[in-house]
Scaffold this motif. Structure first.
Motif, PDB file in Angstrom:
ATOM      1  N   ALA A 143       0.864  -1.193   0.000  1.00  0.00           N
ATOM      2  CA  ALA A 143       0.000   0.000   0.000  1.00  0.00           C
ATOM      3  C   ALA A 143       0.890   1.228   0.000  1.00  0.00           C
ATOM      4  O   ALA A 143       1.382   1.674   1.036  1.00  0.00           O
ATOM      5  CB  ALA A 143      -0.921  -0.012   1.216  1.00  0.00           C
ATOM      6  N   ASN A 144       1.126   1.737  -1.197  1.00  0.00           N
ATOM      7  CA  ASN A 144       2.010   2.889  -1.356  1.00  0.00           C
ATOM      8  C   ASN A 144       1.147   4.137  -1.520  1.00  0.00           C
ATOM      9  O   ASN A 144       0.277   4.167  -2.387  1.00  0.00           O
ATOM     10  CB  ASN A 144       2.869   2.651  -2.613  1.00  0.00           C
ATOM     11  CG  ASN A 144       3.888   3.744  -2.829  1.00  0.00           C
ATOM     12  OD1 ASN A 144       4.142   4.555  -1.949  1.00  0.00           O
ATOM     13  ND2 ASN A 144       4.475   3.772  -4.009  1.00  0.00           N
ATOM     14  N   PRO A 145       1.338   5.163  -0.682  1.00  0.00           N
ATOM     15  CA  PRO A 145       0.491   6.365  -0.819  1.00  0.00           C
ATOM     16  C   PRO A 145       0.838   7.180  -2.067  1.00  0.00           C
ATOM     17  O   PRO A 145       1.249   8.330  -1.999  1.00  0.00           O
ATOM     18  CB  PRO A 145       0.765   7.140   0.468  1.00  0.00           C
ATOM     19  CG  PRO A 145       2.112   6.692   0.914  1.00  0.00           C
ATOM     20  CD  PRO A 145       2.295   5.282   0.418  1.00  0.00           C
ATOM     21  N   THR A 146       0.687   6.538  -3.232  1.00  0.00           N
ATOM     22  CA  THR A 146       0.997   7.170  -4.522  1.00  0.00           C
ATOM     23  C   THR A 146       0.243   8.488  -4.663  1.00  0.00           C
ATOM     24  O   THR A 146      -0.925   8.575  -4.283  1.00  0.00           O
ATOM     25  CB  THR A 146       0.542   6.241  -5.674  1.00  0.00           C
ATOM     26  OG1 THR A 146       0.516   4.904  -5.212  1.00  0.00           O
ATOM     27  CG2 THR A 146       1.471   6.333  -6.868  1.00  0.00           C
ATOM     28  N   HIS A 147       0.895   9.491  -5.232  1.00  0.00           N
ATOM     29  CA  HIS A 147       0.257  10.784  -5.516  1.00  0.00           C
ATOM     30  C   HIS A 147      -0.393  11.386  -4.266  1.00  0.00           C
ATOM     31  O   HIS A 147      -1.416  12.057  -4.358  1.00  0.00           O
ATOM     32  CB  HIS A 147      -0.791  10.654  -6.632  1.00  0.00           C
ATOM     33  CG  HIS A 147      -0.302   9.936  -7.849  1.00  0.00           C
ATOM     34  ND1 HIS A 147       0.609  10.489  -8.722  1.00  0.00           N
ATOM     35  CD2 HIS A 147      -0.565   8.697  -8.337  1.00  0.00           C
ATOM     36  CE1 HIS A 147       0.874   9.625  -9.692  1.00  0.00           C
ATOM     37  NE2 HIS A 147       0.181   8.532  -9.478  1.00  0.00           N
ATOM     38  N   TRP A 194      -9.121   4.454   0.109  1.00  0.00           N
ATOM     39  CA  TRP A 194      -8.119   5.480  -0.173  1.00  0.00           C
ATOM     40  C   TRP A 194      -8.702   6.557  -1.070  1.00  0.00           C
ATOM     41  O   TRP A 194      -9.688   6.352  -1.759  1.00  0.00           O
ATOM     42  CB  TRP A 194      -6.859   4.879  -0.793  1.00  0.00           C
ATOM     43  CG  TRP A 194      -7.052   4.081  -2.037  1.00  0.00           C
ATOM     44  CD1 TRP A 194      -6.968   4.512  -3.325  1.00  0.00           C
ATOM     45  CD2 TRP A 194      -7.352   2.673  -2.102  1.00  0.00           C
ATOM     46  NE1 TRP A 194      -7.198   3.479  -4.194  1.00  0.00           N
ATOM     47  CE2 TRP A 194      -7.437   2.337  -3.470  1.00  0.00           C
ATOM     48  CE3 TRP A 194      -7.559   1.680  -1.142  1.00  0.00           C
ATOM     49  CZ2 TRP A 194      -7.717   1.046  -3.896  1.00  0.00           C
ATOM     50  CZ3 TRP A 194      -7.838   0.397  -1.575  1.00  0.00           C
ATOM     51  CH2 TRP A 194      -7.911   0.086  -2.945  1.00  0.00           C
ATOM     52  N   ARG A 195      -8.056   7.702  -1.009  1.00  0.00           N
ATOM     53  CA  ARG A 195      -8.536   8.849  -1.780  1.00  0.00           C
ATOM     54  C   ARG A 195      -7.352   9.731  -2.160  1.00  0.00           C
ATOM     55  O   ARG A 195      -6.446   9.942  -1.356  1.00  0.00           O
ATOM     56  CB  ARG A 195      -9.531   9.639  -0.933  1.00  0.00           C
ATOM     57  CG  ARG A 195     -10.113  10.847  -1.633  1.00  0.00           C
ATOM     58  CD  ARG A 195     -11.234  11.484  -0.804  1.00  0.00           C
ATOM     59  NE  ARG A 195     -11.757  12.649  -1.483  1.00  0.00           N
ATOM     60  CZ  ARG A 195     -11.418  13.910  -1.188  1.00  0.00           C
ATOM     61  NH1 ARG A 195     -10.546  14.148  -0.216  1.00  0.00           N
ATOM     62  NH2 ARG A 195     -11.929  14.917  -1.861  1.00  0.00           N
ATOM     63  N   VAL A 196      -7.385  10.207  -3.393  1.00  0.00           N
ATOM     64  CA  VAL A 196      -6.436  11.220  -3.858  1.00  0.00           C
ATOM     65  C   VAL A 196      -7.278  12.369  -4.374  1.00  0.00           C
ATOM     66  O   VAL A 196      -8.220  12.150  -5.141  1.00  0.00           O
ATOM     67  CB  VAL A 196      -5.546  10.692  -5.014  1.00  0.00           C
ATOM     68  CG1 VAL A 196      -4.638  11.792  -5.545  1.00  0.00           C
ATOM     69  CG2 VAL A 196      -4.726   9.497  -4.569  1.00  0.00           C
ATOM     70  N   ALA A 197      -6.975  13.581  -3.953  1.00  0.00           N
ATOM     71  CA  ALA A 197      -7.716  14.740  -4.469  1.00  0.00           C
ATOM     72  C   ALA A 197      -6.716  15.799  -4.854  1.00  0.00           C
ATOM     73  O   ALA A 197      -5.709  16.002  -4.169  1.00  0.00           O
ATOM     74  CB  ALA A 197      -8.692  15.263  -3.428  1.00  0.00           C
ATOM     75  N   SER A 198      -7.004  16.466  -5.970  1.00  0.00           N
ATOM     76  CA  SER A 198      -6.098  17.506  -6.443  1.00  0.00           C
ATOM     77  C   SER A 198      -6.910  18.541  -7.187  1.00  0.00           C
ATOM     78  O   SER A 198      -7.902  18.228  -7.838  1.00  0.00           O
ATOM     79  CB  SER A 198      -5.057  16.887  -7.375  1.00  0.00           C
ATOM     80  OG  SER A 198      -4.262  17.888  -7.930  1.00  0.00           O
ATOM     81  N   SER A 199      -6.515  19.773  -7.071  1.00  0.00           N
ATOM     82  CA  SER A 199      -7.171  20.812  -7.865  1.00  0.00           C
ATOM     83  C   SER A 199      -6.105  21.782  -8.328  1.00  0.00           C
ATOM     84  O   SER A 199      -5.056  21.913  -7.712  1.00  0.00           O
ATOM     85  CB  SER A 199      -8.222  21.550  -7.026  1.00  0.00           C
ATOM     86  OG  SER A 199      -7.596  22.128  -5.908  1.00  0.00           O
ATOM     87  N   GLY A 200      -6.384  22.433  -9.430  1.00  0.00           N
ATOM     88  CA  GLY A 200      -5.452  23.444  -9.904  1.00  0.00           C
ATOM     89  C   GLY A 200      -4.632  22.981 -11.083  1.00  0.00           C
ATOM     90  O   GLY A 200      -4.238  21.826 -11.182  1.00  0.00           O
ATOM     91  N   ALA A 201      -4.372  23.920 -11.981  1.00  0.00           N
ATOM     92  CA  ALA A 201      -3.709  23.612 -13.242  1.00  0.00           C
ATOM     93  C   ALA A 201      -2.246  23.245 -13.053  1.00  0.00           C
ATOM     94  O   ALA A 201      -1.631  22.663 -13.930  1.00  0.00           O
ATOM     95  CB  ALA A 201      -3.827  24.809 -14.176  1.00  0.00           C
ATOM     96  N   ILE A 215      -0.604  14.817 -12.920  1.00  0.00           N
ATOM     97  CA  ILE A 215      -1.156  13.696 -12.139  1.00  0.00           C
ATOM     98  C   ILE A 215      -2.126  12.858 -12.981  1.00  0.00           C
ATOM     99  O   ILE A 215      -2.360  11.688 -12.708  1.00  0.00           O
ATOM    100  CB  ILE A 215      -1.865  14.233 -10.871  1.00  0.00           C
ATOM    101  CG1 ILE A 215      -2.057  13.109  -9.842  1.00  0.00           C
ATOM    102  CG2 ILE A 215      -3.202  14.885 -11.194  1.00  0.00           C
ATOM    103  CD1 ILE A 215      -2.561  13.596  -8.484  1.00  0.00           C
ATOM    104  N   LEU A 216      -2.668  13.435 -14.049  1.00  0.00           N
ATOM    105  CA  LEU A 216      -3.691  12.755 -14.855  1.00  0.00           C
ATOM    106  C   LEU A 216      -3.104  11.576 -15.628  1.00  0.00           C
ATOM    107  O   LEU A 216      -2.001  11.674 -16.152  1.00  0.00           O
ATOM    108  CB  LEU A 216      -4.304  13.735 -15.864  1.00  0.00           C
ATOM    109  CG  LEU A 216      -5.143  14.867 -15.288  1.00  0.00           C
ATOM    110  CD1 LEU A 216      -5.420  15.909 -16.365  1.00  0.00           C
ATOM    111  CD2 LEU A 216      -6.454  14.333 -14.744  1.00  0.00           C
ATOM    112  N   PRO A 217      -3.863  10.476 -15.761  1.00  0.00           N
ATOM    113  CA  PRO A 217      -3.392   9.364 -16.606  1.00  0.00           C
ATOM    114  C   PRO A 217      -3.391   9.728 -18.095  1.00  0.00           C
ATOM    115  O   PRO A 217      -2.575   9.242 -18.857  1.00  0.00           O
ATOM    116  CB  PRO A 217      -4.407   8.245 -16.348  1.00  0.00           C
ATOM    117  CG  PRO A 217      -5.234   8.678 -15.183  1.00  0.00           C
ATOM    118  CD  PRO A 217      -5.117  10.149 -15.068  1.00  0.00           C
ATOM    119  N   ILE A 218      -4.357  10.596 -18.496  1.00  0.00           N
ATOM    120  CA  ILE A 218      -4.473  10.994 -19.903  1.00  0.00           C
ATOM    121  C   ILE A 218      -5.027  12.416 -19.944  1.00  0.00           C
ATOM    122  O   ILE A 218      -5.893  12.770 -19.146  1.00  0.00           O
ATOM    123  CB  ILE A 218      -5.374   9.995 -20.682  1.00  0.00           C
ATOM    124  CG1 ILE A 218      -5.394  10.303 -22.188  1.00  0.00           C
ATOM    125  CG2 ILE A 218      -6.787   9.947 -20.113  1.00  0.00           C
ATOM    126  CD1 ILE A 218      -6.059   9.203 -23.035  1.00  0.00           C
TER     127      ILE A 218
END
Length: 246
Positions: free
Chosen positions: A53-57, A98-105, A110-113
């Motif tokens: 369990a790696n806290p990726t991103h 688990w949850r990852v949240a991000s905002s802002g340009a 971080i996006l896969p595509i």
């Protein structure tokens, strides 16, 4: 499918959602995931899951209240707080979220595509070009971009693209996106002086073989059998849901 399952079955389920601008900037991004345990044989209900369990991103993990949080924090293992108790049988239970949240340009990598949309307005028609680029390192499968349209069906000018037209939308079926197919574009033309907004929001769907957040089960041991390992079956479902170009 259920006949192929071992007495201990793991499901890792994850949804990836994002809001992108037409210029490819990121407005918001969220990944939500959980690990579910289903035990079909009561003899296997006293167990411990050894996880990767790696806290990726910057992922944040949360264990179920009955799970020993300290053991998870210290050694990435899932077991009950009270080891004299058993996990329920014949019942899917979420033991980890688990949850990852991000905002802002500033964080679009971080996006896969990612996607960029170019709109060129002529005197009697509008040409729209949608471009994608694989930004993560993971292969994406079944990539589809659904593009709504108004009264008139647009004319597609991309000759190599696979697409389908339904009542009020175009589905651009990109298929697999990986290093050998890491970028591409789709172009269509709409006659008349229609508003370009009729082609938005575009919805993106895809699935991933590996979860976005690095979570996996390395081993499952039976506490009553002096830590003997047991086999287990596993499903991974990591999909885009609410991945939108506004």
């Amino acid at each position: 499918l259920s006949t192929d399952r071992d007495p201990v079955h793991i499901t890792i389920a994850e949804t990836i959602s994002a809001t992108l601008t037409r210029e490819g900037a990121l407005k918001s991004f969220e990944v939500k995931g959980d690990l579910q345990l289903r035990i079909s044989d009561p003899a296997f209900t006293k167990l411990k899951l050894d996880l990767h369990a790696n806290p990726t991103h910057g992922a944040q993990f949360r264990t179920h209240p009955n799970v020993d949080k300290a053991v998870f924090t210290n050694s990435s293992a899932i077991q009950l707080k009270d080891t004299s108790k058993r996990f329920p049988a014949n019942n899917s239970i979420g033991v980890l979220r688990w949850r990852v949240a991000s905002s802002g340009a500033d964080n679009a990598e971080i996006l896969p595509i990612t996607f960029t949309v170019w709109v060129n307005k002529g005197s009697d028609s509008t040409t729209v070009t949608v471009e994608y680029e694989l930004t993560g390192s993971d292969t994406l499968r079944d990539v589809v971009v659904t593009i709504p349209y108004g009264a008139t069906e647009p004319a597609v000018s991309s000759f190599d693209a696979v697409y389908e037209v339904s009542g009020d939308s175009l589905d651009w079926n990109i298929g697999t996106v990986d290093e050998s197919n890491a970028s591409g574009s789709f172009e269509f033309e709409s006659t008349g002086d229609g508003d370009e907004n009729e082609f938005f929001p575009m919805n993106v769907h895809f699935s991933k073989a590996n979860p976005f957040v690095e979570v996996d089960v390395n081993d499952i041991t039976l506490l009553e059998m002096e830590g003997e390992s047991t086999g287990f079956s596993k499903d991974v479902k990591s999909v885009a849901e609410g991945y939108v170009i506004e």
